[in-house]
Design a protein around this motif. Structure first.
Motif, PDB file in Angstrom:
ATOM      1  N   PHE A 164      48.550  36.372  27.491  1.00 35.58           N
ATOM      2  CA  PHE A 164      50.277  36.219  27.937  1.00 35.58           C
ATOM      3  C   PHE A 164      50.436  35.801  29.343  1.00 35.58           C
ATOM      4  N   GLY A 165      49.184  35.702  29.994  1.00 32.70           N
ATOM      5  CA  GLY A 165      49.484  35.530  31.521  1.00 32.70           C
ATOM      6  C   GLY A 165      49.937  36.490  32.457  1.00 32.70           C
ATOM      7  N   MET A 166      49.376  37.759  31.567  1.00 32.01           N
ATOM      8  CA  MET A 166      49.691  39.022  32.638  1.00 32.01           C
ATOM      9  C   MET A 166      48.464  39.376  33.696  1.00 32.01           C
ATOM     10  N   ARG A 167      49.271  39.863  34.601  1.00 27.32           N
ATOM     11  CA  ARG A 167      47.900  40.736  35.594  1.00 27.32           C
ATOM     12  C   ARG A 167      47.539  42.129  34.922  1.00 27.32           C
ATOM     13  N   VAL A 168      46.142  42.378  34.680  1.00 22.19           N
ATOM     14  CA  VAL A 168      45.852  43.517  33.968  1.00 22.19           C
ATOM     15  C   VAL A 168      45.077  44.383  34.925  1.00 22.19           C
ATOM     16  N   ILE A 169      45.806  45.593  34.743  1.00 16.93           N
ATOM     17  CA  ILE A 169      45.211  46.812  35.578  1.00 16.93           C
ATOM     18  C   ILE A 169      44.759  47.891  34.480  1.00 16.93           C
ATOM     19  N   ALA A 170      43.859  48.723  35.156  1.00 19.22           N
ATOM     20  CA  ALA A 170      43.316  49.706  34.115  1.00 19.22           C
ATOM     21  C   ALA A 170      43.113  51.085  34.789  1.00 19.22           C
ATOM     22  N   GLU A 178      32.958  47.727  37.471  1.00 18.08           N
ATOM     23  CA  GLU A 178      32.202  47.025  36.498  1.00 18.08           C
ATOM     24  C   GLU A 178      32.495  47.032  34.842  1.00 18.08           C
ATOM     25  N   ARG A 179      32.896  47.996  34.206  1.00 18.82           N
ATOM     26  CA  ARG A 179      33.654  47.986  33.066  1.00 18.82           C
ATOM     27  C   ARG A 179      34.770  47.030  33.004  1.00 18.82           C
ATOM     28  N   ALA A 180      35.664  47.266  34.303  1.00 15.51           N
ATOM     29  CA  ALA A 180      37.085  46.810  33.852  1.00 15.51           C
ATOM     30  C   ALA A 180      36.722  45.127  34.064  1.00 15.51           C
ATOM     31  N   ASP A 181      35.844  44.760  34.702  1.00 16.81           N
ATOM     32  CA  ASP A 181      35.378  43.128  34.961  1.00 16.81           C
ATOM     33  C   ASP A 181      34.994  42.629  33.573  1.00 16.81           C
ATOM     34  N   THR A 182      34.652  43.548  32.711  1.00 15.10           N
ATOM     35  CA  THR A 182      34.199  42.967  31.256  1.00 15.10           C
ATOM     36  C   THR A 182      35.185  42.388  30.679  1.00 15.10           C
ATOM     37  N   VAL A 183      36.512  42.973  31.036  1.00 17.92           N
ATOM     38  CA  VAL A 183      37.816  42.450  30.171  1.00 17.92           C
ATOM     39  C   VAL A 183      38.858  42.011  31.041  1.00 17.92           C
ATOM     40  N   THR A 186      41.682  45.153  36.512  1.00 22.18           N
ATOM     41  CA  THR A 186      41.284  45.708  38.048  1.00 22.18           C
ATOM     42  C   THR A 186      41.412  47.111  37.496  1.00 22.18           C
ATOM     43  N   ALA A 187      40.507  48.003  37.945  1.00 22.68           N
ATOM     44  CA  ALA A 187      40.622  49.313  37.871  1.00 22.68           C
ATOM     45  C   ALA A 187      41.303  49.632  39.214  1.00 22.68           C
ATOM     46  N   VAL A 188      42.298  50.838  38.870  1.00 17.41           N
ATOM     47  CA  VAL A 188      43.130  51.412  39.805  1.00 17.41           C
ATOM     48  C   VAL A 188      43.357  52.781  39.686  1.00 17.41           C
ATOM     49  N   GLY A 189      43.862  53.476  40.454  1.00 21.11           N
ATOM     50  CA  GLY A 189      44.115  54.988  40.647  1.00 21.11           C
ATOM     51  C   GLY A 189      45.260  55.105  39.521  1.00 21.11           C
ATOM     52  N   LYS A 190      45.405  56.447  38.931  1.00 15.37           N
ATOM     53  CA  LYS A 190      46.396  56.766  38.074  1.00 15.37           C
ATOM     54  C   LYS A 190      47.879  56.511  38.582  1.00 15.37           C
ATOM     55  N   GLN A 191      48.024  57.193  39.699  1.00 16.74           N
ATOM     56  CA  GLN A 191      49.446  56.753  40.400  1.00 16.74           C
ATOM     57  C   GLN A 191      49.654  55.432  40.428  1.00 16.74           C
ATOM     58  N   ALA A 192      48.650  54.707  40.953  1.00 12.87           N
ATOM     59  CA  ALA A 192      48.782  53.079  41.330  1.00 12.87           C
ATOM     60  C   ALA A 192      49.261  52.570  40.013  1.00 12.87           C
ATOM     61  N   LEU A 193      48.649  52.844  38.983  1.00 10.53           N
ATOM     62  CA  LEU A 193      48.870  52.037  37.503  1.00 10.53           C
ATOM     63  C   LEU A 193      50.261  52.337  36.946  1.00 10.53           C
ATOM     64  N   PHE A 194      50.798  53.562  37.132  1.00 11.10           N
ATOM     65  CA  PHE A 194      52.213  53.777  36.562  1.00 11.10           C
ATOM     66  C   PHE A 194      53.125  53.188  37.663  1.00 11.10           C
TER      67      PHE A 194
END
Length: 322
Positions: A164-170, A178-183, A186-194
């Motif tokens: 859908f053209g979204m930026r994805v963080i997790a 490394e796991r985040a790269d497979t999908v 971008t791996a981020v901290g909990k507060q940053a994600l929210f």
């Protein structure tokens, strides 16, 4: 052998598999969930086999001890945290499962996200009331999708977000880049994600460590224009905090398929909160999933009768994202 197929809410289990191959067995189907332990025991005490649909009915130690005839407990899926596996093992009760099917949950997650973004329930109601174009939707392209729990389901949700053209963080407690790269996330901290997400989608396994992991603090960091979606487990989200944020318009909306207590209490505050889409835990409720699950249930029972149980669930797996 007496077999009880319980929690058949839609009255469809009988037609989802060929139960006739269980020759010599008495198979009964029950459609109403019983919460009172004494009523549940009275219903199931005479059955050798119980077939449980996911976690609709709990089987703690005291219930298992009160079922003297029970020898085989089959659950749909391979993880059911409502079953006390240690107590089952002590009583010689074999616990078996069925293959998991996650795609239906991924599909529902995106149905809920899109429904929120494009105000589908509001526009449907508005049109039926004689009005035309009563709300403004939100385009997802260019927005940020935050995925909480990047396991099998979360990973598939993340990949679709990119389509859908979204930026994805997790985020999850042990997530690596490394796991985040497979999908493509971008791996981020909990507060940053929210704080950064326009859509937060929750896909964690429920455990003592993850219970209420989305609480007032996390919701408080969300944008006023952001949406929260939960298709994992109800207790992952503090429902009172979410209902309060929705009533006070501190977030734009929420879509939930799961709740702390199911079926949901008719007086639950979320039922009266604005800008919500609420579904009755249907993330796995499809023709295809039910046929696969109940077909596998029959296989499990046949294998047990032959003295060679299959898909045994021996110990509770470690908590991980689904």
């Amino acid at each position: 052998m007496k077999i009880a197929v319980i929690d058949d809410y839609q009255r469809v289990a009988q037609g989802m598999a060929d139960w006739s191959v269980l020759s010599g067995c008495e198979v009964d189907f029950f459609h109403q969930t019983l919460r009172a332990p004494d009523e549940l025991v009275a219903r199931l005490a005479s059955y050798d086999v119980i077939v449980a649909m996911r976690e609709r009915t709990r089987f703690p130690r005291d219930i298992l001890q009160a079922l003297p005839a029970l020898r085989l407990l089959v659950t749909t899926g391979m993880v059911n945290r409502s079953i006390d596996l240690a107590a089952a093992r002590e009583r010689g009760i074999v616990v078996c499962g069925t293959p998991w099917a996650e795609d239906a949950t991924v599909e529902l997650t995106w149905a809920l996200i899109l429904g929120l973004a494009h105000a589908v329930p509001q526009e449907d109601a508005s049109l039926r009331a004689g009005r035309w174009q009563s709300a403004l939707g939100t385009s997802l392209a260019g927005k940020t999708l935050g995925v909480v729990g990047l396991g099998t389901i979360g990973g598939k949700v993340a990949r679709i977000g990119q389509a859908f053209g979204m930026r994805v963080i997790a985020y999850s407690p042990h997530l690596t880049q490394e796991r985040a790269d497979t999908v493509g996330a971008t791996a981020v901290g909990k507060q940053a994600l929210f704080a950064e997400s326009d859509v937060v989608s929750v896909h964690m396994i429920l455990s003592d460590a993850t219970r209420a992991m989305v609480g007032a603090d996390e919701i408080g960091h969300m944008k006023g224009s952001a949406f929260l979606v939960n298709t994992a487990r109800g207790p992952l989200v503090d429902e009172a905090a979410l209902a309060s944020a929705l009533r006070e318009r501190r977030i734009a909306g929420a879509a939930l398929d799961v709740y702390s207590h199911e079926p949901i209490d008719p007086a639950h505050p979320l039922l009266h909160a604005p800008n919500t889409i609420l579904t009755p835990h249907i993330g796995y409720v499809t023709h295809e999933v039910y046929r696969a699950w109940y077909g596998a249930v029959v296989e499990d029972i046949l294998a047990y009768r032959a003295g060679q149980p299959i898909r045994r669930i021996e110990i509770a797996p470690l908590p991980r994202s689904p």
